[in-house]
Design a protein around this motif. Structure first.
Motif, mmCIF file in Angstrom:
data_model
loop_
_atom_site.group_PDB
_atom_site.id
_atom_site.type_symbol
_atom_site.label_atom_id
_atom_site.label_comp_id
_atom_site.label_asym_id
_atom_site.label_seq_id
_atom_site.Cartn_x
_atom_site.Cartn_y
_atom_site.Cartn_z
ATOM 1 N N ARG A 133 53.409 34.041 45.098
ATOM 2 C CA ARG A 133 52.093 33.924 44.510
ATOM 3 C C ARG A 133 51.303 34.615 45.137
ATOM 4 O O ARG A 133 51.288 35.011 46.330
ATOM 5 N N VAL A 134 50.324 35.213 44.543
ATOM 6 C CA VAL A 134 49.104 36.035 44.950
ATOM 7 C C VAL A 134 48.107 34.979 45.549
ATOM 8 O O VAL A 134 48.243 33.959 45.227
ATOM 9 N N TRP A 139 47.467 29.967 43.587
ATOM 10 C CA TRP A 139 47.528 28.510 43.835
ATOM 11 C C TRP A 139 48.100 27.862 42.571
ATOM 12 O O TRP A 139 48.911 26.792 42.973
ATOM 13 N N LEU A 140 47.572 28.097 41.497
ATOM 14 C CA LEU A 140 47.899 27.099 40.467
ATOM 15 C C LEU A 140 49.449 27.824 40.033
ATOM 16 O O LEU A 140 49.681 27.280 38.933
ATOM 17 N N GLY A 141 49.813 28.644 40.435
ATOM 18 C CA GLY A 141 51.169 29.106 39.891
ATOM 19 C C GLY A 141 51.096 30.091 38.857
ATOM 20 O O GLY A 141 51.889 30.486 38.084
ATOM 21 N N LEU A 142 49.935 30.808 38.590
ATOM 22 C CA LEU A 142 49.577 31.636 37.398
ATOM 23 C C LEU A 142 49.736 33.096 37.709
ATOM 24 O O LEU A 142 50.105 33.906 36.671
ATOM 25 N N ALA A 143 49.643 33.276 39.130
ATOM 26 C CA ALA A 143 49.780 35.000 39.389
ATOM 27 C C ALA A 143 50.597 35.104 40.356
ATOM 28 O O ALA A 143 50.557 34.556 41.293
#
Length: 173
Positions: free
Chosen positions: A104-105, A111-115
């Protein structure tokens, strides 16, 4: 200097090897690499990577040794790697061997698991890779475990080339 070596300047090899142009380099304009895991049935693959993308991912490695830029190396180190990679040597060096993972970036999107971002760790060949980038190489064959090969191709793969060296890359020879 030509970026494609003529067969007459290449010593015979007992196994296939990849020829990588290094246009901004002197005293030679290419290097040769052989596989690390060359036996039949190996669970490793050769992936042709965009060298700049590979090094961006390698610079993210916070668990392993990351080298300084070549301009910061002492002259003996530069001379040694130059001599080691010289295509006139009878011994053909092994290509770099890497692992790759996603993490995760930093920040909210991570933190939201999107990037996510790729992280490459060198198991062997980091000096070779960084020296060749400094010498003008655009692409490089690297070896990676077969389960990590798709991710390496996705994040660092050289456009228009596959692991067998098709496209503009020369390899295996």
């Amino acid at each position: 200097m030509s970026s494609t070596p003529s067969p007459s300047v290449l010593p015979p090899a007992s196994e296939p090897f990849w020829v990588v142009p290094v246009p901004a380099h002197h005293p030679y304009d290419h290097v040769r690499f052989r596989r690390v895991f060359a036996t039949d049935g190996t669970r490793h693959e050769v992936v042709i990577v965009d060298l700049s993308k590979l090094l961006v991912c390698a610079d993210r490695d916070d668990t392993d040794y990351v080298l300084k830029p070549v301009d910061d190396w002492h002259s003996g180190k530069v001379r040694g790697i130059c001599e080691f990679l010289d295509p006139q040597n009878e011994r053909v060096p092994q290509m770099p061997y890497v692992t790759i993972a996603k993490r995760r970036v930093a920040g909210l999107a991570g933190w939201l698991g999107l990037a996510h971002e790729g992280v490459v760790a060198f198991r062997n060949g980091q000096h070779r890779a960084r020296y060749l980038a400094w010498a003008g190489a655009i692409w490089l064959p690297v070896e990676v475990h077969e389960r990590e090969a798709p991710l390496l191709r996705e994040l660092c793969g050289a456009v228009g080339m596959d692991g067998d060296g098709h496209g503009e890359a020369q390899g295996p020879q």
